[in-house]
Design a protein around this motif. Structure first.
Motif, PDB file in Angstrom:
ATOM      1  N   GLY A  64       0.786  -1.227   0.000  1.00 21.41           N
ATOM      2  CA  GLY A  64       0.000   0.000   0.000  1.00 21.41           C
ATOM      3  C   GLY A  64       0.824   1.286   0.000  1.00 21.41           C
ATOM      4  N   GLU A  65       0.240   2.321   0.592  1.00 23.24           N
ATOM      5  CA  GLU A  65       0.802   3.687   0.523  1.00 23.24           C
ATOM      6  C   GLU A  65       2.220   3.832   1.071  1.00 23.24           C
ATOM      7  N   ILE A  66       2.584   3.018   2.033  1.00 23.60           N
ATOM      8  CA  ILE A  66       3.906   3.172   2.653  1.00 23.60           C
ATOM      9  C   ILE A  66       5.022   2.976   1.632  1.00 23.60           C
ATOM     10  N   LYS A  67       4.721   2.286   0.541  1.00 27.70           N
ATOM     11  CA  LYS A  67       5.719   2.079  -0.522  1.00 27.70           C
ATOM     12  C   LYS A  67       6.305   3.413  -0.977  1.00 27.70           C
ATOM     13  N   TRP A  68       5.463   4.432  -1.023  1.00 29.27           N
ATOM     14  CA  TRP A  68       5.890   5.741  -1.527  1.00 29.27           C
ATOM     15  C   TRP A  68       6.399   6.659  -0.427  1.00 29.27           C
ATOM     16  N   GLU A  69       6.156   6.323   0.837  1.00 32.81           N
ATOM     17  CA  GLU A  69       6.531   7.204   1.945  1.00 32.81           C
ATOM     18  C   GLU A  69       7.166   6.436   3.106  1.00 32.81           C
ATOM     19  N   PRO A  70       8.225   5.677   2.893  1.00 28.31           N
ATOM     20  CA  PRO A  70       8.776   4.878   3.991  1.00 28.31           C
ATOM     21  C   PRO A  70       9.250   5.729   5.169  1.00 28.31           C
ATOM     22  N   GLN A  71       9.550   6.974   4.930  1.00 29.12           N
ATOM     23  CA  GLN A  71      10.048   7.881   5.967  1.00 29.12           C
ATOM     24  C   GLN A  71       8.946   8.518   6.801  1.00 29.12           C
ATOM     25  N   SER A  72       7.673   8.227   6.504  1.00 29.77           N
ATOM     26  CA  SER A  72       6.563   8.976   7.100  1.00 29.77           C
ATOM     27  C   SER A  72       5.811   8.264   8.215  1.00 29.77           C
ATOM     28  N   VAL A  73       6.394   7.251   8.837  1.00 24.49           N
ATOM     29  CA  VAL A  73       5.698   6.525   9.908  1.00 24.49           C
ATOM     30  C   VAL A  73       5.873   7.306  11.207  1.00 24.49           C
ATOM     31  N   GLU A  74       5.024   8.301  11.364  1.00 24.83           N
ATOM     32  CA  GLU A  74       5.089   9.239  12.480  1.00 24.83           C
ATOM     33  C   GLU A  74       3.817   9.137  13.302  1.00 24.83           C
ATOM     34  N   GLY A  75       3.973   9.226  14.605  1.00 27.53           N
ATOM     35  CA  GLY A  75       2.831   9.212  15.506  1.00 27.53           C
ATOM     36  C   GLY A  75       3.228   9.784  16.847  1.00 27.53           C
ATOM     37  N   PRO A  76       2.275   9.846  17.765  1.00 33.41           N
ATOM     38  CA  PRO A  76       2.584  10.372  19.096  1.00 33.41           C
ATOM     39  C   PRO A  76       3.650   9.526  19.791  1.00 33.41           C
ATOM     40  N   LYS A  77       4.454  10.171  20.612  1.00 37.13           N
ATOM     41  CA  LYS A  77       5.468   9.458  21.399  1.00 37.13           C
ATOM     42  C   LYS A  77       4.781   8.446  22.312  1.00 37.13           C
ATOM     43  N   GLY A  78       5.493   7.354  22.587  1.00 38.49           N
ATOM     44  CA  GLY A  78       5.007   6.372  23.560  1.00 38.49           C
ATOM     45  C   GLY A  78       4.272   5.188  22.977  1.00 38.49           C
ATOM     46  N   LEU A  79       4.078   5.154  21.671  1.00 38.75           N
ATOM     47  CA  LEU A  79       3.374   4.018  21.065  1.00 38.75           C
ATOM     48  C   LEU A  79       4.330   2.842  20.915  1.00 38.75           C
ATOM     49  N   ARG A  80       3.779   1.663  20.701  1.00 36.92           N
ATOM     50  CA  ARG A  80       4.591   0.461  20.517  1.00 36.92           C
ATOM     51  C   ARG A  80       4.128  -0.314  19.291  1.00 36.92           C
ATOM     52  N   SER A  81       3.729   0.404  18.250  1.00 31.95           N
ATOM     53  CA  SER A  81       3.274  -0.249  17.022  1.00 31.95           C
ATOM     54  C   SER A  81       4.180   0.116  15.860  1.00 31.95           C
ATOM     55  N   CYS A  82       4.285  -0.791  14.914  1.00 32.69           N
ATOM     56  CA  CYS A  82       5.124  -0.553  13.736  1.00 32.69           C
ATOM     57  C   CYS A  82       4.594   0.601  12.896  1.00 32.69           C
ATOM     58  N   SER A  83       3.289   0.816  12.914  1.00 31.06           N
ATOM     59  CA  SER A  83       2.657   1.879  12.120  1.00 31.06           C
ATOM     60  C   SER A  83       2.677   3.222  12.824  1.00 31.06           C
ATOM     61  N   GLY A  84       3.123   3.281  14.068  1.00 35.29           N
ATOM     62  CA  GLY A  84       3.091   4.524  14.831  1.00 35.29           C
ATOM     63  C   GLY A  84       1.671   5.024  15.038  1.00 35.29           C
ATOM     64  N   GLY A  85       0.702   4.085  15.006  1.00 36.92           N
ATOM     65  CA  GLY A  85      -0.692   4.455  15.194  1.00 36.92           C
ATOM     66  C   GLY A  85      -1.321   5.113  13.981  1.00 36.92           C
ATOM     67  N   ASN A  86      -0.603   5.132  12.868  1.00 39.15           N
ATOM     68  CA  ASN A  86      -1.075   5.777  11.641  1.00 39.15           C
ATOM     69  C   ASN A  86      -1.887   4.771  10.825  1.00 39.15           C
ATOM     70  N   ALA A  87      -3.190   4.982  10.721  1.00 42.71           N
ATOM     71  CA  ALA A  87      -4.085   4.045  10.024  1.00 42.71           C
ATOM     72  C   ALA A  87      -3.687   3.847   8.563  1.00 42.71           C
ATOM     73  N   ARG A  88      -3.105   4.854   7.940  1.00 41.02           N
ATOM     74  CA  ARG A  88      -2.684   4.722   6.528  1.00 41.02           C
ATOM     75  C   ARG A  88      -1.629   3.644   6.351  1.00 41.02           C
ATOM     76  N   PHE A  89      -0.874   3.369   7.413  1.00 39.00           N
ATOM     77  CA  PHE A  89       0.235   2.421   7.325  1.00 39.00           C
ATOM     78  C   PHE A  89       0.013   1.184   8.195  1.00 39.00           C
TER      79      PHE A  89
END
Length: 170
Positions: free
Chosen positions: A51-76
């Motif tokens: 999906g979309e992460i193919k074009w934006e590998p650098q964009s996995v950003e989310g609030p500090k303190g999460l423990r998910s690979c997606s950083g809580g970002n539903a797009r990824f």
């Protein structure tokens, strides 16, 4: 109007758009682990269909303190799917991980977790890193297959960048 005033007025009009552009805040930091390849690096390379992460590998950003690979970002959210067929990298018990930073930003800490347990933290005390950052992570007595989560905590925002690497510790 005399020549000096005309010149000053012309320069002022010409420079006004530049002043506006100079005051625009740059895009926040972006980055991911590219060696050994993180899940988003595998997506970008086409190793795994994502999906979309193919074009934006650098964009996995989310609030500090999460423990998910997606950083809580539903797009990824595909990054959180452990059954997706991620390539597992063989690593040693003391392994280097290299981040590729496309927009370096002042850094609070870098954290590394294996199966939810923190194994390393580096405090950068607000320094701005270069575009490539390498850390050595000591896995102690761990061996076998694990998922490592790396977190880049930004100094002056409430956000962090997240990257998971599937590893086999030899």
């Amino acid at each position: 109007m005399n020549t000096k005033r005309k010149l000053a007025a012309g320069l002022g009009a010409a420079c006004a758009p530049l002043l506006v552009l100079a005051s625009v805040t740059p895009v926040s930091a972006h980055g991911y682990i590219n060696s050994p390849p993180s899940r988003q690096a595998q997506c970008a390379a086409g190793t795994v269909s994502c999906g979309e992460i193919k074009w934006e590998p650098q964009s996995v950003e989310g609030p500090k303190g999460l423990r998910s690979c997606s950083g809580g970002n539903a797009r990824f959210r595909e990054l959180d799917d452990d059954s997706k067929g991620w390539k597992v990298s063989d690593v040693s018990r003391s392994q280097q991980f290299t981040w590729r930073l496309t927009a370096p930003h002042r850094t609070s800490t870098w954290q590394y977790f294996v199966d939810g347990q923190k194994v390393k933290e580096i405090n950068d005390n607000g320094r701005q890193p270069p575009t490539t950052v390498t850390h050595t992570v000591d896995f102690g007595g761990l061996s076998g297959r694990h998922k490592m989560l790396a977190v880049w905590n930004i100094y002056d925002t409430a956000n962090a960048f997240y990257a998971c690497v599937d590893i086999n510790i030899r």
